[in-house]
Scaffold this motif. Structure first.
Motif: not given
Length: 116
Positions: A77, A38, A36, A116, A91-93, A74-75, A40
């Motif tokens: 990391r 890192r 979170p 971020h 991003s929400k892995w 996008q979305g 994007e």
């Protein structure tokens, strides 16, 4: 005497393997926890990517003079970069069922990092 030496060598290899596995797991958990914070990633590619992980999105770009890059994603990391490959995660892995996108890092891609 030979059996004792063989047993000691086998024990040393087993111990080293166990340590390496535990160390690698710890490093992986640390990397996942730090995602979170890192930047994007915005990824531009020449060819479309297939099977994007959930949470990532792609857009087809209009042709522009001087650029062969036609797709924007996008979305994502950056998890790690190694051996001219980018290992990207959403991003929400999340670890259960989470997928990693592996992309060759060469002249067919461009990478932008967004704070971020």
């Amino acid at each position: 005497m030979a059996w004792i030496t063989l047993l000691l060598i086998a024990s040393a290899f087993w111990t080293a393997n166990s340590f390496a596995a535990a160390y690698g797991l710890g490093r992986a958990l640390d990397d996942a926890d730090s995602l979170p914070g890192r930047p994007e990633v915005i990824l531009y590619t020449k060819v479309p990517l297939r099977d994007l992980p959930a949470g990532a999105s792609g857009t087809k770009l209009a042709p522009s003079p001087g650029s062969e890059l036609r797709y924007r994603y996008q979305g994502l990391r950056l998890l790690v970069q190694a051996n001219n490959r980018l290992f990207l995660v959403p991003s929400k892995w999340t670890s259960p069922g989470g997928r990693t996108l592996v992309v060759s890092y060469d002249s067919t891609v461009r990478l932008e990092l967004v704070p971020h």
